[in-house]
Design an enzyme around this catalytic site. Sequence first.
Site, PDB file in Angstrom:
ATOM      1  N   TYR A 163      25.474  56.591  31.877  1.00 51.78           N
ATOM      2  CA  TYR A 163      26.776  57.093  32.308  1.00 51.78           C
ATOM      3  C   TYR A 163      26.896  58.613  32.300  1.00 51.78           C
ATOM      4  O   TYR A 163      27.932  59.154  32.672  1.00 51.78           O
ATOM      5  CB  TYR A 163      27.894  56.488  31.439  1.00 51.78           C
TER       6      TYR A 163
ATOM      7  N   ARG B 276      28.702  65.269  21.886  1.00 52.70           N
ATOM      8  CA  ARG B 276      27.837  64.261  21.264  1.00 52.70           C
ATOM      9  C   ARG B 276      26.483  64.296  21.972  1.00 52.70           C
ATOM     10  O   ARG B 276      26.330  63.789  23.077  1.00 52.70           O
ATOM     11  CB  ARG B 276      28.486  62.880  21.391  1.00 52.70           C
TER      12      ARG B 276
ATOM     13  N   HIS C 291      26.349  57.106  21.531  1.00 52.59           N
ATOM     14  CA  HIS C 291      27.524  56.778  20.721  1.00 52.59           C
ATOM     15  C   HIS C 291      27.092  56.066  19.446  1.00 52.59           C
ATOM     16  O   HIS C 291      27.521  56.418  18.340  1.00 52.59           O
ATOM     17  CB  HIS C 291      28.479  55.893  21.524  1.00 52.59           C
TER      18      HIS C 291
END
Length: 408
Positions: A312, A299, A303
């Site tokens: 993160y 990805r 998100h």
Amino acid sequence: MSSPEYWTQPRAGEPDAPHPGVPAATAARPTAEQVIAGLRETDAGGADLVQLLTPEGERVHHPDFDIDISPEELRGLYRDMVLVRRADREANALQRQGQLGIWVPLLGQEAAQIGAGRAMRPTDMAFPSYREHGVAWCRGIDPAQILSIFRGTDHGGWNPLEKRFHLYTIVIGNQCLNATGYAMGQKFDGVVGDSDGEATMVFFGDGATSQGDVHEAMVWSAVYDAPVVFFCQNNQWAISEPLERQTRVPLYRRASGYGFKGIRVDGNDVLASLAVTRWALEECRSGNGPVLIEAFTYRMDAHTTSDDPTRYRLADELEMWKLKDPIERVKVYLVHQQWADAEFFDAVQAEADELAAQLRETCVNMPDPAPAQMFEHVYSEQTAQLDKQRADYLSYLDGFATTAGGER
């Protein structure tokens, strides 16, 4: 080191523990350095990865999952990916400008979705989650109908049975149970058992594999030999949780625990995704299902637009995966084979820009839904209770003051 093999080693205090003092996977959050190390170890997807087109655009062959592709077919796959990516980027911009409530990007996952979508036959049925914009494109869904969901205009403007593409599912993993039930129905209806049979495919992410619905679906599908392909897009991150916090073994190996076949494919390779999905669907429609496909991809964006991935994951991880871009490797191969020239690429880009402009125009001019619309199509037949709720709500709205022109 933080690969699956690392986490499955005996821990401190266990017999023959090779890493004294190292906590088990469930005991501590891995550091950023461990995450990157683990990804770099498995960035090729492992020895079992099916790949037909390398990140450098070189064609390789596989003894079990090779595919013959014509220049016209490959140009079509390239066009699909470019248009879908352009639509995705325009939707992302529209959300940032306040035109959509939220957007779920697919950047980096185009090859997995287009390969899988183009492998399906018109009679097959697809059950998406909320990121399958590329599969929707392959099933003939107007991208504007996807945007209307995230604008809050409707819940999906297409007929799932007509398009053979179910409405988007927001509840994580729930679509797997829906797909399994549908596939069981295909078997009960006798439309499975030969090469002309039907099959079902359900799409979900690696994070969904931690949901009970997914495992229940796999149990039921195995028991009933349901013709369903579980297509897991392993994009390495379940929002902010890395893959190694989800499982101790590669996801495709979980299939063996349920008694059916599992396979890992390079999800950034549209040819491999197409070939493997064709095989899996054929297994299912012939009565040899179910099958689990793990599309090993990444990805490249957040998100959703409410997420900040810089909190993160590290920048060098993203840069590493940019070198595996699914569109660029096809472009390189087309050029090397002399199957496409600058005129073709310019034409595709112009078409993509036109699509984006049309999407923007349609999105900003979408009419607000009428208040009563929420009561429509709740059930196939209207119920007395729903009629009363509708009447009470409209009566409530009528109680507000109106303007001279009669508008609220």
